[in-house]
Design an enzyme around this catalytic site. Structure first.
Site, PDB file in Angstrom:
ATOM      1  N   GLU A  93       3.204  -6.684 -11.099  1.00 25.10           N
ATOM      2  CA  GLU A  93       3.857  -5.591 -10.397  1.00 25.10           C
ATOM      3  C   GLU A  93       3.485  -5.587  -8.923  1.00 25.10           C
ATOM      4  O   GLU A  93       2.364  -5.925  -8.543  1.00 25.10           O
ATOM      5  CB  GLU A  93       3.488  -4.256 -11.042  1.00 25.10           C
ATOM      6  CG  GLU A  93       4.097  -4.114 -12.427  1.00 25.10           C
ATOM      7  CD  GLU A  93       3.733  -2.809 -13.120  1.00 25.10           C
ATOM      8  OE1 GLU A  93       2.770  -2.154 -12.683  1.00 25.10           O
ATOM      9  OE2 GLU A  93       4.414  -2.454 -14.090  1.00 25.10           O
ATOM     10  N   CYS A 343      -2.022   4.312  -7.781  1.00 23.58           N
ATOM     11  CA  CYS A 343      -3.198   3.465  -7.978  1.00 23.58           C
ATOM     12  C   CYS A 343      -3.825   3.756  -9.335  1.00 23.58           C
ATOM     13  O   CYS A 343      -4.003   4.903  -9.719  1.00 23.58           O
ATOM     14  CB  CYS A 343      -4.208   3.727  -6.870  1.00 23.58           C
ATOM     15  SG  CYS A 343      -5.641   2.666  -6.954  1.00 23.58           S
TER      16      CYS A 343
END
Length: 370
Positions: A93, A343
């Site tokens: 990703e 994150c």
């Protein structure tokens, strides 16, 4: 036996010049092709109009420019973009985060990760393999092509790179460094060393190599103020402890582009977010005389994790203590929650080695069916 074609995408300027010399061509043609690929986004040799017909024919015989397939992409309401990119039966990703005056691309370096930090969703996948230099730089190539337009609200321009995606980039040094060379080449993306940041969990020998061979900005995933806790949540600390890590950081700060090191510190409730932890962190960094900025990252829970995100009050208290003691401290904003891009969520669905490929193929099938 037919020789495999060379993928020019992952060759930095010196490597592509060496390739052209090896096939009897001049260096300036290599620079022309390099610029076509990265500056102009052209991957069809026949579309490179300043190359002679014979050279284009030779390149089609001996070389290729292969871009990985984007399995799917998503855009968040806050402007964050995420791509799932096919890398030969597995997927990585890439995330783009727009902010006022800048756009940061978070780039992956491995399929999975070798380090198995206890709080990291990527580590739960296990480790598959390193990405090639072409697969690393392809993430920027894809983003730059996709984000070349503005939607009227967000300016989608990549101004900064952070090697903070899936994987430990210093465990893939031989491929990450050439890819970063391309990012910083004026014939390609033209980013400065200050705008390209590599984040490491602490592969100490490679920090010295990075300073010598690249010198990009350095961020260190510290996450704990002492060896006992860091051994538990960042296992590589058992091999390279905090003293060794901070010694390398001190030298890097002296010779690197920023004259300081950014320390990332993921805050987990009742694990490392107590005021005593902040006190210990301040004492640690001051005693080692490492010029430091601190980036606090509130933990983003994912399925199956035992860790929790601290309350805003605890986060604020930790930040205030660090600032009061003279450290420039930021709290990372949570971005892209609606597309699992924040994150700590870079793995998307938490996949272990046994089901990664099956889930990937299912997503690929679902995408093709739509």
């Amino acid at each position: 036996m037919q020789q495999d074609k060379v993928n020019l995408l992952g060759l930095n300027q010196k490597a592509i010049e060496d390739f052209f010399i090896s096939i009897g061509e001049k260096k300036f043609h290599a620079r022309q092709v390099f610029k076509w690929i990265h500056k102009k986004g052209v991957i069809d040799f026949d579309a490179m109009t300043d190359l002679g017909k014979n050279l284009r024919h030779k390149l089609k015989e001996k070389a290729q420019i292969t871009i990985p397939k984007v399995v799917f992409s998503k855009a968040s309401k806050d402007g964050t973009h995420k791509w799932l990119i096919d890398v030969g039966g597995s997927a990585v990703e890439t995330v783009f985060i727009p902010e006022e005056g800048r756009g940061t691309l978070c780039v992956s370096s491995q399929v999975g990760c070798t380090l198995n930090c206890s709080f990291c969703s990527t580590g739960k996948q296990g480790f598959n393999r390193n990405l090639s230099a072409a697969e690393v730089i392809a993430q920027l190539w894809i983003a730059a092509r996709t984000l070349s337009k503005t939607d009227g609200e967000h300016d989608f321009t990549v101004t900064n790179i952070v090697m903070m995606g899936m994987g430990e980039p210093l465990m893939n040094f031989e491929n990450v460094v050439p890819a970063m060379d391309i990012m910083m080449d004026d014939l390609a993306y033209g980013l400065s060393r200050r705008k390209v940041t590599l984040s490491t969990s602490g592969v100490v020998p490679r920090i010295y190599d990075l300073l010598e061979q690249s010198g990009v900005s350095l961020a260190v995933s510290l996450h704990a103020p002492n060896d006992m806790l860091r051994n538990e949540i960042v296992p590589i600390n058992k091999k390279y402890n905090i003293d060794e890590l901070l010694e390398a950081c001190k030298l890097y700060a002296q010779k690197g582009p920023h004259k300081h090191i950014t320390f990332e510190y993921t805050l987990m409730e009742e694990v490392n977010d107590n005021l005593s932890d902040a006190e210990e962190l301040v004492a640690l960094l001051k005693s080692r005389e490492v010029p430091a900025k601190i980036n606090l990252i509130p933990f983003n829970p994912y399925p199956g994790t035992p860790y929790k995100k601290p309350s805003n009050n605890r986060i604020h208290r930790f930040k205030e203590f660090l600032q009061h003691n003279g450290f420039v401290t930021t709290v990372r904003k949570t971005r892209g929650d609606d597309i699992d891009a924040a994150c700590g969520q870079l793995a998307g669905d938490v996949m272990d080695k046994t089901n990664r490929k099956q889930r990937y193929l299912k997503k690929l099938g679902d995408t093709n069916a739509n």
